[in-house]
Every structure is written in C-alpha cells, then in structure tokens.
Scaffold this motif. Structure first.
Motif, short mmCIF file in Angstrom:
data_model
loop_
_atom_site.label_atom_id
_atom_site.label_comp_id
_atom_site.label_asym_id
_atom_site.label_seq_id
_atom_site.Cartn_x
_atom_site.Cartn_y
_atom_site.Cartn_z
N ASP A 56 -5.25 -12.28 -18.05
CA ASP A 56 -4.20 -12.44 -16.97
C ASP A 56 -3.22 -11.15 -16.80
O ASP A 56 -3.17 -10.37 -17.58
CB ASP A 56 -3.05 -13.60 -17.21
CG ASP A 56 -3.61 -14.93 -17.65
OD1 ASP A 56 -4.17 -15.60 -16.56
OD2 ASP A 56 -3.25 -15.47 -18.64
N VAL A 57 -3.25 -10.74 -15.50
CA VAL A 57 -2.71 -9.49 -15.12
C VAL A 57 -1.59 -9.79 -14.26
O VAL A 57 -1.73 -10.48 -13.35
CB VAL A 57 -3.69 -8.36 -14.46
CG1 VAL A 57 -3.00 -7.11 -14.23
CG2 VAL A 57 -4.55 -8.07 -15.62
N THR A 58 -0.46 -9.26 -14.42
CA THR A 58 0.59 -9.62 -13.28
C THR A 58 1.41 -8.18 -13.09
O THR A 58 1.70 -7.24 -13.96
CB THR A 58 1.68 -10.47 -14.31
OG1 THR A 58 1.16 -11.71 -14.53
CG2 THR A 58 2.89 -10.86 -13.28
N VAL A 59 1.63 -7.94 -11.78
CA VAL A 59 2.33 -6.67 -11.19
C VAL A 59 3.69 -7.35 -10.69
O VAL A 59 3.80 -8.53 -9.97
CB VAL A 59 1.72 -6.25 -10.07
CG1 VAL A 59 2.23 -5.17 -9.59
CG2 VAL A 59 0.14 -5.79 -10.68
N ILE A 60 4.87 -6.66 -11.17
CA ILE A 60 6.33 -6.86 -10.72
C ILE A 60 6.63 -5.65 -9.73
O ILE A 60 6.63 -4.73 -10.30
CB ILE A 60 7.12 -6.94 -11.93
CG1 ILE A 60 6.75 -7.99 -12.98
CG2 ILE A 60 8.57 -7.41 -11.40
CD1 ILE A 60 7.38 -8.30 -14.13
N HIS A 61 6.94 -6.04 -8.49
CA HIS A 61 7.17 -5.21 -7.71
C HIS A 61 8.63 -4.96 -7.45
O HIS A 61 9.68 -5.95 -7.26
CB HIS A 61 6.74 -5.47 -6.00
CG HIS A 61 5.16 -5.44 -5.92
ND1 HIS A 61 4.67 -4.18 -5.96
CD2 HIS A 61 4.37 -6.50 -6.01
CE1 HIS A 61 3.29 -4.36 -5.89
NE2 HIS A 61 3.16 -5.75 -5.88
N ASP A 62 9.33 -3.90 -8.00
CA ASP A 62 10.63 -3.62 -8.11
C ASP A 62 11.19 -2.74 -7.07
O ASP A 62 11.17 -1.48 -7.16
CB ASP A 62 10.91 -3.01 -9.20
CG ASP A 62 12.35 -2.85 -9.86
OD1 ASP A 62 13.19 -3.32 -8.97
OD2 ASP A 62 12.73 -2.27 -10.95
N ASN A 63 11.63 -3.05 -5.86
CA ASN A 63 12.43 -2.27 -4.86
C ASN A 63 13.30 -3.16 -4.12
O ASN A 63 13.63 -4.44 -4.32
CB ASN A 63 11.13 -1.93 -3.92
CG ASN A 63 10.47 -3.13 -3.09
OD1 ASN A 63 11.18 -4.15 -2.98
ND2 ASN A 63 9.05 -3.08 -2.92
N ALA A 64 14.01 -2.29 -3.19
CA ALA A 64 14.99 -3.23 -2.31
C ALA A 64 14.77 -3.76 -0.98
O ALA A 64 15.51 -4.06 -0.27
CB ALA A 64 16.02 -1.93 -2.06
N LEU A 65 13.26 -3.78 -0.81
CA LEU A 65 12.82 -4.30 0.33
C LEU A 65 12.72 -5.65 0.16
O LEU A 65 11.29 -6.11 0.30
CB LEU A 65 11.37 -3.41 0.82
CG LEU A 65 11.36 -2.02 0.92
CD1 LEU A 65 10.24 -1.40 0.99
CD2 LEU A 65 12.30 -1.52 2.00
N ALA A 66 13.53 -6.37 0.21
CA ALA A 66 13.59 -7.61 -0.33
C ALA A 66 14.93 -8.51 0.36
O ALA A 66 15.88 -7.86 0.33
CB ALA A 66 13.40 -8.36 -1.57
#
Length: 259
Positions: A56-66
């Motif tokens: 399994d591979v998981t990417v967590i996108h951490d930004n203020a565009l949400a």
C-alpha cells in the motif's frame, strides 16, 4: 506527506507493527510544487528502502487549498466554486474531494497533481487524502460525543489547527500560522470567544508538537483551565531516535494505527 514547506516519509511493516523508516525534510522556505517534486525524487532515489514494491502507498496532501462543504449542499460539478472564496486557484487546477467518516461533510481540495503522477508512475495504484480529512476523521473517533463543546488543537512547527466538536458534530475548523506563544494563545482565545466558550470550563486537548514542559503549554494554561495533552504513546516498534518526531505527527501516527 507532502507540503510546500517539507516532506515526511514513513514505511510500516504491518504484520510486525514496525516502523522501518521515518524521516522529515524541512525546506528553508516555501517552495513551488516543481521543487517539491525534485526533492521527493532525490530522497526516494538515495534510499534503497524506497526502491521496492509496497503493498500500500498513501500520499497525504498538506496545503491550505481546501474547504469543507455540507454533504446536503454538495454538488461535484461545483468544486471550483466552493474553493474560490477562500483559496487562490487557477483555471487549470485539478480539484477533488474526500468524504469524511462523519458522513455529513465533504472536503474539497487541490492535490499536488505532479506528485500524484510521479507516485503513480513509480509505485502504481495508491491512495491519497487531504491532511485535514485525516485529522478530522481521527478527532471524530477520539471525541466522546458529550453535550459540551470541546476544542482540539493540533500543533506543528509553524502552524496549528483548531477543531471544535459538540455532540459528534463539527462546530469549527480553522488553521493558523504562529511565531510566538502570544500568537498561539491569541488565536485560541479569540476562537473560543467567537464560539462563546468559557475559558474556565471548556475542555481543551492539545496534540502534536507539545508536552507539559513546552512554552506553548505553559502559556495557554495561564488562560484556559481544563487543558490536557493527548496520550501520544505509540504501539509501533521504532528506533528510539525516531520516536519523538513520529509521535509528534498526530495525523500520521493515528492513521497508521487505523491501517
């Protein structure tokens, strides 16, 4: 975990619950997405541990565009309309969404598409979420569902998130940058005032980059009486030198726990 200010990596052996690798690369400044991709490629290329097949591979996108949208009002054809009021987005930005576990909220956000494309080319199929989705899902599980509002503050090196829950409902979610203890205290007290929370009585739980010897803890305890720190011990096996940085990443630790 990918942001414009740094990268975080973690490799877990699930059967043995062993953290084989955990590291964080902090950039000296906010960099563009292409520079993030360059740094990501370099880090993955110099460590043989990353040059293998993963289950399994998981990417967590951490930004203020949400931004969060009530599910009852959500229309997937209007994604850009939800974001444009509080985020600077471009016409060609790819916008997607997560459905929170609470099942009444949709998190609309802009992922780093160049990162996603590279991860897919390197490892094949993978999962990705926005950082705030995973944070809120974890806090929904922790929250006891009492009738009184509780405030949760997830602390990081240069910013923190405030979440207020009541009766398993989300009352408020916001993120703040800080440089001093005064900044930290101000945003918490100002938020409490807006929601009509009494600093003498409302429960405040801190997590992330915090402990009782920390200046932030001492500063907020002066003004808020019911302060506690989330139990950040871990059941994972990992190198002693990695333990502190791992448990301070509240989102990563708790979402691995759920894996």
């Amino acid at each position: 975990q990918v942001s414009l200010s740094g990268l975080s990596f973690c490799v877990l052996n699930k059967p043995s619950k062993t953290i084989l690798h955990h590291s964080y690369i902090a950039f000296n400044k906010i960099v563009p997405p292409m520079e993030v991709l360059k740094q990501l490629k370099e880090h993955l290329s110099i460590n043989k541990l990353f040059q293998q097949d993963f289950k399994d591979v998981t990417v967590i996108h951490d930004n203020a565009l949400a931004t969060l949208v009530p599910k009852s009002l959500f229309n997937k054809n209007n994604l850009s309309d939800y974001l444009k009021f509080n985020s600077k987005i471009l016409n060609n930005d790819f916008i997607t969404f997560d459905e929170l576990s609470q099942n009444k909220i949709i998190n609309v956000y802009v992922p780093y598409v160049n990162i996603n494309n590279f991860i897919f080319d390197t490892y094949g199929t993978f999962e990705y979420n926005h950082y705030s989705t995973l944070l809120l899902n974890t806090l929904f599980e922790i929250h006891n569902g009492g009738t009184n509002a509780s405030m949760y503050v997830n602390i990081r090196s240069d910013r923190f998130e405030i979440v207020i829950l009541k009766n398993k409902e989300l009352i408020l979610f916001n993120s703040f940058e800080y440089k001093t203890e005064e900044d930290f205290v101000y945003y918490i007290l100002f938020t409490a005032e807006q929601i009509l929370l009494n600093p003498e009585t409302f429960p405040l739980m801190l997590m992330g980059k915090i402990n009782k010897n920390n200046n932030l803890y001492n500063a907020i305890y002066t003004y808020v009486r019911k302060v506690s720190i989330y139990n950040q011990e871990t059941n994972f096996i990992l190198k002693p030198k990695d333990k502190e940085s791992f448990i301070q990443n509240f989102v990563l630790q708790n979402n691995l726990s759920c894996a």
